[in-house]
Scaffold this motif. Sequence first.
Motif, PDB file in Angstrom:
ATOM      1  N   LEU A  98       0.839  -1.196   0.000  1.00 27.36           N
ATOM      2  CA  LEU A  98       0.000   0.000   0.000  1.00 27.36           C
ATOM      3  C   LEU A  98       0.880   1.253   0.000  1.00 27.36           C
ATOM      4  O   LEU A  98       0.614   2.215  -0.724  1.00 27.36           O
ATOM      5  CB  LEU A  98      -0.925  -0.004   1.218  1.00 27.36           C
ATOM      6  CG  LEU A  98      -1.893   1.182   1.302  1.00 27.36           C
ATOM      7  CD1 LEU A  98      -2.849   1.190   0.119  1.00 27.36           C
ATOM      8  CD2 LEU A  98      -2.682   1.150   2.615  1.00 27.36           C
ATOM      9  N   ARG A  99       1.948   1.193   0.789  1.00 34.40           N
ATOM     10  CA  ARG A  99       2.820   2.366   0.859  1.00 34.40           C
ATOM     11  C   ARG A  99       3.479   2.622  -0.505  1.00 34.40           C
ATOM     12  O   ARG A  99       3.541   3.761  -0.987  1.00 34.40           O
ATOM     13  CB  ARG A  99       3.892   2.154   1.943  1.00 34.40           C
ATOM     14  CG  ARG A  99       4.699   3.400   2.169  1.00 34.40           C
ATOM     15  CD  ARG A  99       5.522   3.407   3.437  1.00 34.40           C
ATOM     16  NE  ARG A  99       6.269   4.648   3.490  1.00 34.40           N
ATOM     17  CZ  ARG A  99       7.548   4.747   3.853  1.00 34.40           C
ATOM     18  NH1 ARG A  99       8.216   3.657   4.244  1.00 34.40           N
ATOM     19  NH2 ARG A  99       8.156   5.912   3.850  1.00 34.40           N
ATOM     20  N   ALA A 100       3.941   1.559  -1.137  1.00 36.82           N
ATOM     21  CA  ALA A 100       4.560   1.701  -2.462  1.00 36.82           C
ATOM     22  C   ALA A 100       3.557   2.307  -3.453  1.00 36.82           C
ATOM     23  O   ALA A 100       3.893   3.198  -4.240  1.00 36.82           O
ATOM     24  CB  ALA A 100       5.049   0.343  -2.963  1.00 36.82           C
ATOM     25  N   PHE A 101       2.321   1.835  -3.383  1.00 28.67           N
ATOM     26  CA  PHE A 101       1.278   2.330  -4.293  1.00 28.67           C
ATOM     27  C   PHE A 101       1.023   3.827  -4.060  1.00 28.67           C
ATOM     28  O   PHE A 101       0.882   4.605  -5.005  1.00 28.67           O
ATOM     29  CB  PHE A 101       0.003   1.517  -4.063  1.00 28.67           C
ATOM     30  CG  PHE A 101      -1.126   1.864  -4.995  1.00 28.67           C
ATOM     31  CD1 PHE A 101      -1.184   1.369  -6.284  1.00 28.67           C
ATOM     32  CD2 PHE A 101      -2.165   2.701  -4.565  1.00 28.67           C
ATOM     33  CE1 PHE A 101      -2.232   1.688  -7.136  1.00 28.67           C
ATOM     34  CE2 PHE A 101      -3.213   3.034  -5.414  1.00 28.67           C
ATOM     35  CZ  PHE A 101      -3.240   2.521  -6.709  1.00 28.67           C
ATOM     36  N   ARG A 102       0.995   4.211  -2.783  1.00 28.25           N
ATOM     37  CA  ARG A 102       0.746   5.623  -2.476  1.00 28.25           C
ATOM     38  C   ARG A 102       1.914   6.501  -2.919  1.00 28.25           C
ATOM     39  O   ARG A 102       1.723   7.570  -3.490  1.00 28.25           O
ATOM     40  CB  ARG A 102       0.482   5.787  -0.981  1.00 28.25           C
ATOM     41  CG  ARG A 102      -0.844   5.159  -0.549  1.00 28.25           C
ATOM     42  CD  ARG A 102      -1.024   5.174   0.965  1.00 28.25           C
ATOM     43  NE  ARG A 102      -0.849   6.525   1.495  1.00 28.25           N
ATOM     44  CZ  ARG A 102      -0.630   6.798   2.785  1.00 28.25           C
ATOM     45  NH1 ARG A 102      -0.557   5.800   3.664  1.00 28.25           N
ATOM     46  NH2 ARG A 102      -0.482   8.035   3.180  1.00 28.25           N
ATOM     47  N   LEU A 103       3.128   6.040  -2.672  1.00 30.98           N
ATOM     48  CA  LEU A 103       4.303   6.822  -3.086  1.00 30.98           C
ATOM     49  C   LEU A 103       4.320   6.975  -4.606  1.00 30.98           C
ATOM     50  O   LEU A 103       4.642   8.032  -5.143  1.00 30.98           O
ATOM     51  CB  LEU A 103       5.586   6.138  -2.596  1.00 30.98           C
ATOM     52  CG  LEU A 103       5.791   6.133  -1.073  1.00 30.98           C
ATOM     53  CD1 LEU A 103       6.960   5.223  -0.697  1.00 30.98           C
ATOM     54  CD2 LEU A 103       6.026   7.545  -0.540  1.00 30.98           C
TER      55      LEU A 103
ATOM     56  N   LEU B  47       3.094   1.238 -12.939  1.00 27.67           N
ATOM     57  CA  LEU B  47       3.483  -0.109 -12.539  1.00 27.67           C
ATOM     58  C   LEU B  47       4.961  -0.144 -12.125  1.00 27.67           C
ATOM     59  O   LEU B  47       5.348  -0.714 -11.104  1.00 27.67           O
ATOM     60  CB  LEU B  47       3.259  -1.046 -13.725  1.00 27.67           C
ATOM     61  CG  LEU B  47       3.407  -2.523 -13.443  1.00 27.67           C
ATOM     62  CD1 LEU B  47       2.204  -2.999 -12.647  1.00 27.67           C
ATOM     63  CD2 LEU B  47       3.513  -3.300 -14.751  1.00 27.67           C
ATOM     64  N   LEU B  48       5.756   0.526 -12.948  1.00 28.77           N
ATOM     65  CA  LEU B  48       7.192   0.554 -12.725  1.00 28.77           C
ATOM     66  C   LEU B  48       7.591   1.222 -11.415  1.00 28.77           C
ATOM     67  O   LEU B  48       8.424   0.723 -10.669  1.00 28.77           O
ATOM     68  CB  LEU B  48       7.757   1.404 -13.864  1.00 28.77           C
ATOM     69  CG  LEU B  48       8.514   0.656 -14.871  1.00 28.77           C
ATOM     70  CD1 LEU B  48       8.518   1.362 -16.195  1.00 28.77           C
ATOM     71  CD2 LEU B  48       9.873   0.604 -14.308  1.00 28.77           C
ATOM     72  N   LEU B  49       6.953   2.348 -11.151  1.00 31.35           N
ATOM     73  CA  LEU B  49       7.300   3.071  -9.926  1.00 31.35           C
ATOM     74  C   LEU B  49       6.800   2.309  -8.699  1.00 31.35           C
ATOM     75  O   LEU B  49       7.461   2.287  -7.670  1.00 31.35           O
ATOM     76  CB  LEU B  49       6.730   4.492  -9.936  1.00 31.35           C
ATOM     77  CG  LEU B  49       7.293   5.457 -10.981  1.00 31.35           C
ATOM     78  CD1 LEU B  49       6.882   6.892 -10.654  1.00 31.35           C
ATOM     79  CD2 LEU B  49       8.806   5.376 -11.091  1.00 31.35           C
ATOM     80  N   THR B  50       5.622   1.687  -8.813  1.00 28.92           N
ATOM     81  CA  THR B  50       5.155   0.870  -7.691  1.00 28.92           C
ATOM     82  C   THR B  50       6.194  -0.204  -7.380  1.00 28.92           C
ATOM     83  O   THR B  50       6.566  -0.422  -6.222  1.00 28.92           O
ATOM     84  CB  THR B  50       3.807   0.196  -8.034  1.00 28.92           C
ATOM     85  OG1 THR B  50       2.903   1.193  -8.515  1.00 28.92           O
ATOM     86  CG2 THR B  50       3.190  -0.463  -6.813  1.00 28.92           C
ATOM     87  N   ALA B  51       6.693  -0.843  -8.437  1.00 25.84           N
ATOM     88  CA  ALA B  51       7.697  -1.890  -8.243  1.00 25.84           C
ATOM     89  C   ALA B  51       8.991  -1.314  -7.680  1.00 25.84           C
ATOM     90  O   ALA B  51       9.612  -1.899  -6.783  1.00 25.84           O
ATOM     91  CB  ALA B  51       7.967  -2.600  -9.574  1.00 25.84           C
ATOM     92  N   ALA B  52       9.386  -0.147  -8.183  1.00 22.99           N
ATOM     93  CA  ALA B  52      10.646   0.460  -7.717  1.00 22.99           C
ATOM     94  C   ALA B  52      10.561   0.798  -6.227  1.00 22.99           C
ATOM     95  O   ALA B  52      11.472   0.508  -5.451  1.00 22.99           O
ATOM     96  CB  ALA B  52      10.961   1.712  -8.531  1.00 22.99           C
ATOM     97  N   PHE B  53       9.447   1.409  -5.803  1.00 23.77           N
ATOM     98  CA  PHE B  53       9.280   1.725  -4.377  1.00 23.77           C
ATOM     99  C   PHE B  53       9.195   0.448  -3.545  1.00 23.77           C
ATOM    100  O   PHE B  53       9.785   0.337  -2.477  1.00 23.77           O
ATOM    101  CB  PHE B  53       8.035   2.589  -4.152  1.00 23.77           C
ATOM    102  CG  PHE B  53       8.253   4.054  -4.439  1.00 23.77           C
ATOM    103  CD1 PHE B  53       9.147   4.802  -3.673  1.00 23.77           C
ATOM    104  CD2 PHE B  53       7.568   4.682  -5.470  1.00 23.77           C
ATOM    105  CE1 PHE B  53       9.346   6.161  -3.931  1.00 23.77           C
ATOM    106  CE2 PHE B  53       7.765   6.035  -5.736  1.00 23.77           C
ATOM    107  CZ  PHE B  53       8.656   6.776  -4.971  1.00 23.77           C
ATOM    108  N   TYR B  54       8.440  -0.508  -4.062  1.00 24.52           N
ATOM    109  CA  TYR B  54       8.277  -1.765  -3.302  1.00 24.52           C
ATOM    110  C   TYR B  54       9.638  -2.446  -3.118  1.00 24.52           C
ATOM    111  O   TYR B  54       9.959  -2.945  -2.047  1.00 24.52           O
ATOM    112  CB  TYR B  54       7.297  -2.683  -4.027  1.00 24.52           C
ATOM    113  CG  TYR B  54       6.921  -3.903  -3.214  1.00 24.52           C
ATOM    114  CD1 TYR B  54       5.981  -3.796  -2.174  1.00 24.52           C
ATOM    115  CD2 TYR B  54       7.495  -5.145  -3.464  1.00 24.52           C
ATOM    116  CE1 TYR B  54       5.634  -4.907  -1.417  1.00 24.52           C
ATOM    117  CE2 TYR B  54       7.143  -6.259  -2.716  1.00 24.52           C
ATOM    118  CZ  TYR B  54       6.210  -6.138  -1.693  1.00 24.52           C
ATOM    119  OH  TYR B  54       5.863  -7.233  -0.940  1.00 24.52           O
TER     120      TYR B  54
END
Length: 1017
Positions: A332-337, A396-403
């Motif tokens: 969830l945090r990755a998605f929000r960031l 999608l990419l940024l979610t993965a990068a943050f995660y």
Amino acid sequence: MNGTNTQSPEQACQAFVGWLDRRVVAAGRGDGLDRLEVAPSGTFWLGRLACEDEVQKAAGDERSEGLDPCAIGIRLRPANPPSWSMTVIVRARGWVKDGRDGPEPDKRWWRTGLVEEKVPVSVGANGGSFGSAQLAAAFAAVGAQGLTAEIRVDVEDWHQQTELVVQLVNTSPQRGLTDSHLYETEIEISGLATVPFQMESLPDSFRYDRAVPAYGVNVGVDVVAPGVFRSTDTVTVQTRRPIYWDDTYAKPDLSFTTLARDPLPQLAKLVDALAEYDEAHWSPAVLDARQDAEGWTDAMRAEADTSAQAVFAELDRLRTGLALLESTPTLLRAFRLMNEAIGDSTRGKYPDWRPFQVGFLLSSVRFLAEPADEAKYVDTVWFATGGGKTETYLGLLLTAAFYDRLTGKTMGVTAWSRFPLRLLSLQQTQRFADSLASAEVVRQDHEVGGAPFSLGFLVGQAGTPNKIVPTATAKHDDVSPDSPGMPDKYQVLLRCPFCRDENLRMRFNRQVWTLEHWCTNKSCRYGSRPLPVYVVDQEVFRFLPTVVVGTLDKAASIGLQQAMRGLVGPPRRFCSEKWHGFTYAERAKTPNGCLVPNCQGSSRELPMDAKRFAPTLRLQDELHLLRDSLGAVDAHYESLLDHLQYETTRSRAKIVASSATLTGYERQVDVLYQREGRVFPQPGPRAGESFWTVPTDQPLRRFVAVAPRGVTLEHVSDRTLDTLQRCVRELIKEPVRVCAEAGVDPDHAEMLVSQYGTNVVYGSTLYDVEAAGRSLGSNNTVDGINVEQLTGQTEFDEVRAILERLEKPEDDFLERVHVVAASSMLSHGVDVERLNTMVMLGLPLTTAEFIQTTARVGRTRPGLVYVLHKIGRERDAQTFRHFGPYVRQGDRFVDPIPITRRSRRVLDLTIAGAVAARTLMIREPASKQRLSTPEKLRDYLRIIGLTPQEEADVVAAVFGLDGAEDSLHQQQILDWLKEWFVDLEDPTMKTNFIGEIGPNPPMRSLRDVEATAPIHD
Ligand SMILES: [Zn+2]
Ligand SMILES: [Zn+2]
């Protein structure tokens, strides 16, 4: 105009487009001209009819048939048995040439008055001819003595139902007239009861209205009133701009700000609305009702049931995605960031996601939580309508990068995003850079640990250098710090991704051996340091940026370049010198494994668990282009990448793709990736509508099909562009007259000049494009048309300069780019909002290319596309006949994608890469020594006792050719390896490079195959 009645820019554009089209058609027919200096038959391409005698004589010569027809007609299905009666109105003119002593010796050709005759037709089962005396008299009366014509009705019974073909035939004599052509011809049929044709044999036909009221013969047909059919010179299809939410459902707030703050309630709302929609359109009861009302066959119902299953499976995936975000705080945090970063990167240009973009993110996000399970599937985003693909990727990419960062992957590649061949545009690269820069700012703000987010640029030949070589040792092709054009030539970014300042400076830093982009803005929020972007291959390997964008052909380097290991798994070690980065195998030139020339440092242990260097994602843009030879080669290299990643990290990357087409993607994905395909979004219950897109009244593109008659395609393209340019120049010179004529508010004139002043001429082949560019320079009647070319041959910095001029046109219209002659390079990621008119030279080879290319115009304003058919070609002639359905339902005219991994020609080319890559990336590290020469390798293989059969078995398994049915392929691999072992043992072998052992070296580029291999199983 008063305040309540103000014309919107949209309305002005639409009116202007209509005027442009009327002018082009008029130029094609010769409307409104009284006299001509040149022969009309060499000039006009619409409305003309050659005489029957001439066409019959020329019938032996294949080129003439259909190119200069002697008849136009309408094909109808009568509702009743014979006999039939109807009225046919004929309209036509002639052109006559005066003698030398005529009134205007410079313009001897003159146009006759209009013939407009009502011909009564009454016909039985044998057909017949009508009106010849009446028409001959009418031509004589307007001054065209000798021209004759008739209405001919043929009755055809060879289809299941009777069909009538009603034609106007030019029966004039070939000799004795100054011109035996008829011009400005048109027929109109009324008074006959008809039933529509049904288009047959199409997949998922339950979605489509299959009724076609009438077919044209060499023309289009308009139904001008019920039961009244009129021929048209061109076939016009107007498409409508979709919107992305159906207001009958409560709309969630999908703004970046809200999703960054508190996404779950809004996501739940989206999923609930989808569930409601699916229930309302796909439940068995609803399908029952449609089956009854629309008369579906059992086969159509079965298709609908299958689609319904896929739709509900998709709903389940969205629900799963939502549940995971609810239950996994890190996710969830990755998605929000990510939302915060995307919001920042748009700079307020638009505030929210399109619902389907969020839908895709929800449907695919499980791959982060359950990577092993989700790696079994390739998720394909299907963009039938509208844009937003790149943003979806980036989300999608940024979610993965943050995660990754939040779960301990503090460095290394999160995603490798590949574009086919040279189709990665600088604009696209910039969008990746912009969003990564925003992500980096967000990462710092929220104190997420790990290395800064960064971007790598990895493209094949003619892009950026593989490496920078010290000047003293540089050979002919090498790039050194002192090479001509260095370093400015390799500027990839168009602007600073952090502050958007366009004044970038390139610098080569000899100290740490990096080619750097610098922002010169003193108040840039990234501060005064090189921007985190790496454009030299070796720097990509040294720094392993968070996201690597590049072209697909670069995959070939995996068999040539041991440092490519960083893109599938861990590098070897880390250099002790600051800014030298990761190190790879030790070689004579790189004794400590560091890729910086003459490095004196020592190497250190990797600062992160080696397994986590595995890339999380591999993205493939334009999946539909991976077909034929390119698809076959890539299938092997994808398998090789998977194998190397698995061997070095015990993981598989998730693969996500985008495609403009759906036909056959399951098989394509299976062949390419040996994974199961899933597509998002599922097509809706009816053509052109779904939960994610709803059609509106707003015009999107006006497609005009043209079947040129009697003159060349190039002539028509020149004349069309000439007319379009002339029109815009008239608007500049005489705004009052033109605005009145076109029905636009003069306030919009300047906007119209900008939006419609640059035309694209598009050719599928380089030859067509170059010819179009050249002939326009010499044939136009308007002076000073500036033509620029955008093709695969256009130099990198030139592309940048042209895009710049297109986006920010010169103040003076005469200095602008007026015509862009483009090849398929244009159709991928070139987004210029000012490109709103296009002339296509013949239909592209694939429907996918047609869809992609025409999507380049009309991005935000109504577009106008002329499709000039090469009517002598069967496919073009077919499409002209079905142009309406072709444009509206293009997605189901998409040809299945020809692809196989079992081509033995291709296998010949790919074995070497697999053997070399396995040696470099698996065997050498395992050996704990250098295997850089044939001798060393031979000695080592003797020690471990490797046999050709063992290695052949592994290679066959890697390529997915280990089944019982693949014994020929297995033998082929074994034969290759036997030769490889013989070379290895041969004391007379002269080479020092292990890549040169064996029958052939690894491919240098996936493109190498194109010319050499016809592809079949
Ligand atoms: Zn800046
Ligand atoms: Zn070093």
